[in-house]
Design an enzyme around this catalytic site. Structure first.
Site, PDB file in Angstrom:
ATOM      1  CD  GLU A 152      29.483  61.030  35.510  1.00 11.58           C
ATOM      2  OE1 GLU A 152      28.921  60.057  35.201  1.00 11.58           O
ATOM      3  OE2 GLU A 152      28.863  61.773  36.566  1.00 11.58           O
TER       4      GLU A 152
ATOM      5  CG  HIS B 255      32.424  60.822  46.764  1.00 15.90           C
ATOM      6  ND1 HIS B 255      32.973  59.951  47.387  1.00 15.90           N
ATOM      7  CD2 HIS B 255      31.883  61.417  46.283  1.00 15.90           C
ATOM      8  CE1 HIS B 255      31.547  59.220  46.408  1.00 15.90           C
ATOM      9  NE2 HIS B 255      31.247  60.210  45.891  1.00 15.90           N
TER      10      HIS B 255
END
Lengths: 420, 394
Positions: free
Chosen positions: A156, A225
């Site tokens: 990322e 998450h």
């Protein structure tokens, strides 16, 4: 020497009220108010020089009609909501528009922008051949090729950086974080490069990047998450943040974000991807800095965004039965806040309840409370109430997860308390 | 040592030059002479997974003078910045490039303005090499309006969009993914140009470099990662920070080249080679073996982690400006006095620019809010309220 930089609200108010009055004449025959805005109201800030006041404006031309109105034949609409056609019992086949799910709306918006502008490209993990982990980019790789829909490795930090570097040259990348939480790894790039380069280069570079991804608490996805990054990103100067909540505003915000010259972070929600709605066939975008009036009312202003909007609407049903008339506003624009819409609402109802999914500490609600108190304190009859998620990592067990997030029953109780 | 090498090289090329020299005798203006001169780089290149370019570099008098002038200008500029910092006209962090000029100048000679360069905070000289003016440099350092970033960036944020110089970054390592993004955009737009992403031996240990290299190699991007190895990451010597200080080998699957970064011609040769390679085969790593005379920044004396002898030793043996000076003198292209005159001229130029920059005003207070957002969809930076500005400035 204390100089207060004071902007002008008067001219704006005049313009906006005229536009809002025109919209109220169109008939919303449902609970959704529809505001027809052809463009963001052309704010002609008059230069007022008073004793200690100086006008502060950003530089650049104020050509608002550039993108919105389009010099093209196509008229772009920037409605706040999908205008529900006359709710007369016409058969569904004669209803204008087409029905789709939220992730399809996002895809449609993305596809249309990619067709319209060859500089738009998508980068992310599994966005290409796999079609996107939430199918937002399904089919785009076959249509546009590997150079425009790029599968990245799990990196990322660097692919966000690459998106920003590409944006510096004029490309318009859409960077997808498979889950918003993963973008924490790219925080340095988002904060220092994305947000600041336009400023530190003295305006030489613009970063027209869109960073998007699903976040929020899902169904027992676990703590890592289920993060809500809007609270971490909100202080970064130079970026804009928007949160979509319906297929209509998902497509509109996606398109507006891609067309914007500024870096925009588009927050989607894992649980909202399968919402179905009928949206117009014609080209439209949603104003990035505008809040959406979901349900006009008189007694209390409920400010919310993303998934909590649905909890609020559910609570609103109960509240209406109990005799309350809540005004529900989906703030949509998390940075900057649409204090204009919010302010008008506060001036009308004098009571504010904020319902958000962020944590209590340092969340969007906290900033919103500060902004409202600072600007509209005189109009409040009661302290602002804010319902947020608990300051805990989201637990896995279903019942515990339910208790971390605000539930409709709590919203009803809060409104009752507020309206005493 | 260098002298003996130069003597040997000049003896080789002397045969070619003797007849020219006699013809040109009291030459004027030698600085535009483009007769080819062959120069040998100081050391041969070492490579990893690729061929080495030749040690012989073609140059000419014009280029020699350009190199000399540019590097002397950069050297003077950095020394002047040193004094300005001590006079408290430059504040914050000021990272000086003197000693490393050959990298900037050699790289510029090998490429065009269509190629992009991005570097970290030691960017004053790279900015000048890309076409920035002295006034822009000093004004930015002193935070004035005429600065390249309007006074809002500072020493670590120099940018020049029209010559594809992308800065100027404070947090090291982050510029390398940005650089690979630039390379991606070049490939996307079919520019036939490359991007040089510079970083130091300290930043070479950042994970995002390897991530970016991986992606660049997968996507075949024309990215050239250049490690300016000055052997110290602020106060930490390279052997203490890197288990494997062979930075040119760290690309693993990506080829690498180790270059003497104090020799402008070696740099030029390597960059030409790298550009050709990257356009065809994807990313390549260049390690420039260079040295900085100043400390890491003006707040660092630079002598607590290395000896003064080391610094003077490098200055005597490997100084890039001296190397060019000796080349010019050995090829009889100018006299000592002429070179000194050029340096005097440069000194005056720098002093003039500083004087001009000192006269330049500080930014207006309204500049605080400009350029936070780009005008486009009607966003104006007003704090939380998009329609009202509320800020009290002292």
């Amino acid at each position: 020497m204390a100089a207060t930089f004071h902007g002008v609200g008067a001219t704006v108010a005049a313009l906006s009220s005229s536009s809002s009055s025109s919209s109220s004449s169109s008939s919303p025959s449902n609970s959704f108010g529809s505001k027809i805005l052809l463009s963001s109201p052309s704010r002609s800030f008059s230069v007022r020089k008073r004793a200690s006041f100086t006008m502060v404006r950003s530089e650049g031309s104020m050509n608002f009609d550039l993108n919105f109105k389009g010099r093209r034949a196509q008229q772009l609409i920037a409605n706040a909501v999908a205008t529900k056609a006359d709710s007369s019992p016409a058969s569904s086949s004669s209803k204008p528009g087409h029905e789709l799910l939220l992730f399809e709306a996002l895809r449609e918006g993305l596809e249309e922008e990619m067709e319209r502008d060859p500089r738009v490209c998508v980068m992310g993990e599994d966005v290409g051949h796999y079609g996107g982990s939430y199918k937002v980019t399904k089919g785009l790789a076959t249509k546009f090729g590997d150079l425009r829909v790029l599968d990245t490795p799990i990196a990322e930090n660097s692919f966000t950086g690459m998106g920003i570097g590409a944006a510096m040259t004029g490309l318009r990348p859409v960077v997808e974080g498979m889950n918003m939480g993963f973008l924490l790894l790219a925080f340095n790039q988002i904060s220092n490069n994305c947000g600041m380069l336009h400023y530190t280069s003295g305006g030489q570079f613009t970063i027209p990047i869109v960073i998007r991804g699903p976040g929020g608490v899902g169904r027992q996805l676990g703590a890592e998450h289920s993060q809500r990054l809007e609270s971490y990103f909100q202080s970064i100067p130079g970026i804009q943040m928007v949160a979509c909540s319906t297929p209509y505003n998902a497509k509109g915000l996606m398109k507006a974000a891609i067309r914007s010259e500024n870096p925009v972070i588009l927050f989607e929600h894992v649980l909202l991807y399968n919402l179905k709605e009928r949206i117009p066939d014609e080209d439209y975008i949603c104003n990035l800095e505008e809040a959406e009036m979901v349900r006009p009312g008189e007694h209390v202003t409920i400010l919310t965004y993303s998934r909590m909007r649905y909890h609020v609407m559910q609570a609103a049903k109960t509240l209406v039965n109990k005799g309350y008339d809540p005004e529900v506003i989906d703030i949509r624009s998390l940075k900057p806040f649409d204090l204009y819409t919010i302010g008008n609402s506060v001036k009308k109802t004098h009571r504010v309840l904020i319902v958000e999914e962020c944590m209590r500490t340092g969340g969007i609600g906290a900033s919103l409370i500060a902004a409202i108190t600072e600007n509209f304190n005189d109009y409040l009859d009661a302290p602002i109430m804010c319902l947020s998620s608990q300051d805990v990592p989201t637990p896995y067990a279903g019942t515990l997860e339910e208790w971390t997030v605000v539930q409709p029953a709590q919203i009803v109780a809060a409104v009752e308390q507020l309206c005493q | 040592m260098a002298l003996s090498r130069l003597a040997s090289s000049s003896s080789r090329s002397a045969d070619l030059l003797k007849p020219l020299c006699s013809a040109i005798s009291l030459r004027r203006p030698i600085s535009t002479d483009t007769t080819p001169i062959t120069v040998e780089t100081s050391v041969p290149f070492t490579s990893h997974q690729c061929d080495t370019p030749s040690r012989s570099v073609q140059t000419n008098a014009k280029e020699l003078f350009t190199f000399f002038r540019d590097m002397a200008l950069m050297r003077r500029m950095e020394i002047a910045a040193d004094s300005l910092y001590k006079a408290k006209l430059i504040r914050g962090f000021c990272h000086l490039y003197d000693g490393q000029e050959a990298v900037a100048v050699g790289m510029e000679a090998a490429i065009t303005k269509k190629d992009c360069i991005i570097t970290a905070y030691r960017d004053h000289c790279t900015f000048v090499a890309r076409g920035g003016t002295l006034l822009e440099v000093f004004a930015e350092l002193m935070g004035r309006q005429a600065g390249c970033s309007r006074g809002k960036g500072g020493s670590m944020h120099f940018y020049k969009k029209d010559s594809n110089f992308y800065g100027g970054h404070g947090i090291v390592g982050a510029q390398v993914p940005l650089g690979c993004g630039l390379a991606f955009a070049q490939k996307y737009s079919k520019d036939e140009a490359v991007t040089f992403a510079l970083y130091g031996d300290g930043a070479a240990n950042q994970g995002q470099l390897f991530e970016a290299l991986n992606i660049s190699a997968l996507w075949d991007l024309p990215a050239i990662l250049v490690c300016e190895n000055n052997h110290y990451g602020m106060g930490t010597a390279e052997w203490r920070a890197a288990k494997s200080p062979a930075y040119y080998k760290r690309g693993d699957y990506a080829p690498g080249l180790k270059v003497d970064g104090m020799d402008a011609f070696a740099v030029k040769q390597a960059c030409t080679f790298a550009k050709e390679h990257a356009l065809k085969n994807g990313p390549i790593i260049l390690e420039m073996d260079t040295y900085r005379y100043h400390g890491h920044s003006m707040s660092d004396p630079g002598s607590t982690y290395r000896t003064r002898d080391e610094i003077t030793g490098v200055r005597q043996e490997r100084d890039p400006v001296e190397r060019i000076r000796k080349l010019i003198l050995s090829h009889d292209l100018a006299t000592e006095k002429e070179l000194k005159d050029i340096e005097k001229e440069i000194r005056k130029e720098v002093d003039d620019a500083i004087a001009q920059a000192k006269e330049n005003p500080l930014p207006e207070s309204s500049e605080l809010f400009t350029n936070v957002y780009a005008k486009g969809l009607g966003v104006e930076s007003f704090g939380a309220d998009r329609k009202e500005v509320r800020a009290i400035l002292p």
